[in-house]
Write a protein that holds these residues in place. Structure first.
Motif, short mmCIF file in Angstrom:
data_model
loop_
_atom_site.label_atom_id
_atom_site.label_comp_id
_atom_site.label_asym_id
_atom_site.label_seq_id
_atom_site.Cartn_x
_atom_site.Cartn_y
_atom_site.Cartn_z
N THR A 30 17.77 54.82 -7.18
CA THR A 30 16.50 54.62 -7.39
C THR A 30 16.46 53.22 -7.83
O THR A 30 15.30 52.48 -8.00
N GLU A 90 13.76 51.00 -5.54
CA GLU A 90 12.37 51.75 -6.00
C GLU A 90 11.90 50.78 -7.21
O GLU A 90 10.84 50.10 -7.23
N TYR A 145 11.46 47.16 -6.10
CA TYR A 145 10.12 46.99 -5.38
C TYR A 145 9.00 46.58 -6.38
O TYR A 145 8.21 45.87 -6.32
N TYR A 146 8.83 47.75 -7.34
CA TYR A 146 7.95 47.76 -8.39
C TYR A 146 7.89 46.50 -9.23
O TYR A 146 6.88 45.93 -9.51
#
Length: 164
Positions: A29, A32, A35-36
Motif C-alpha cells: 500500500t 497508494e 500518491y494521496y
C-alpha cells in the motif's frame, strides 16, 4: 500431550502468518499512500501560494513559485513515513495559469538477501500534475475599488511578474 503440541504449533503458525500478511500489506500500500500524500499536499500548497494581490487587482489566479515549493516541502515533511527515503522533484511550476508537476521517488525496503546480507529495495515513483480549479464563475471585480484585467495597475503587475 500430542494435541497440546499441535495446538501450540497452530497458534505459532497463525501468528507468523499474521505478521507476514501485515508486512506485505504495509509495503504493497506504499504506492497508494504516496500518491494521496503527494496529491493532497500539492493541492493544499497551491491554495497557500495564491497571490491575493494579483487576484484582487486583475481577477486572475496566480501562484507564487517559491511559496508553493516552501509550503509543499513543509507539508510533505510533516506527513511522510520516517522509515523511507524520499526524493522530491519539481518539473514544471507555471504561475499563470496555476499548474504544477511534482515527482516523488521513495525507496521501500522489501526483503533481505540471505546470501549477500544486502537489502533489496524497490523504487516507488509517484508523479502528479495539478491545475488550480475554482468553483467561482463571474466577474471578480464586482467589489468596490477593484479593477478589471485591462487596467493600468494590472498591466504594471503583469509586467513586473513577466520580468521575474
Amino acid at each position: 500431550m500430542n494435541k497440546g503440541m499441535l495446538t501450540v504449533g497452530i497458534i505459532l503458525l497463525s501468528i507468523i502468518a499474521l505478521l507476514l500478511i501485515n508486512v506485505l500489506t504495509n509495503f504493497s500500500t506504499g504506492s497508494e499512500l504516496d500518491y494521496y500524500l503527494v496529491k493532497e499536499t500539492a493541492d493544499a500548497a497551491m491554495e497557500d501560494a495564491i497571490d491575493q494581490t494579483y487576484l484582487r487587482t486583475c481577477g486572475l489566479y496566480r501562484i507564487d513559485k517559491e511559496k508553493f515549493v516552501e509550503s509543499f516541502i513543509y507539508r510533505f515533511a510533516t506527513n511522510v513515513d520516517n522509515t523511507r527515503n524520499y526524493n522530491v522533484k519539481f518539473y514544471d511550476i507555471n504561475e499563470v495559469p496555476p499548474k504544477v508537476s511534482v515527482k516523488v521517488d521513495s525507496l521501500t525496503t522489501l526483503a533481505f538477501n540471505a546470501n549477500n546480507k544486502e537489502k533489496s529495495a524497490a523504487d516507488i515513483t509517484t508523479s502528479y500534475d495539478a491545475i488550480l480549479e475554482t468553483n467561482y464563475y463571474g466577474d471578480l471585480s464586482v467589489e468596490e475599488g477593484l479593477h478589471d484585467s485591462n487596467s493600468d495597475q494590472c498591466k504594471k503587475l503583469k509586467e513586473i511578474y513577466a520580468q521575474n
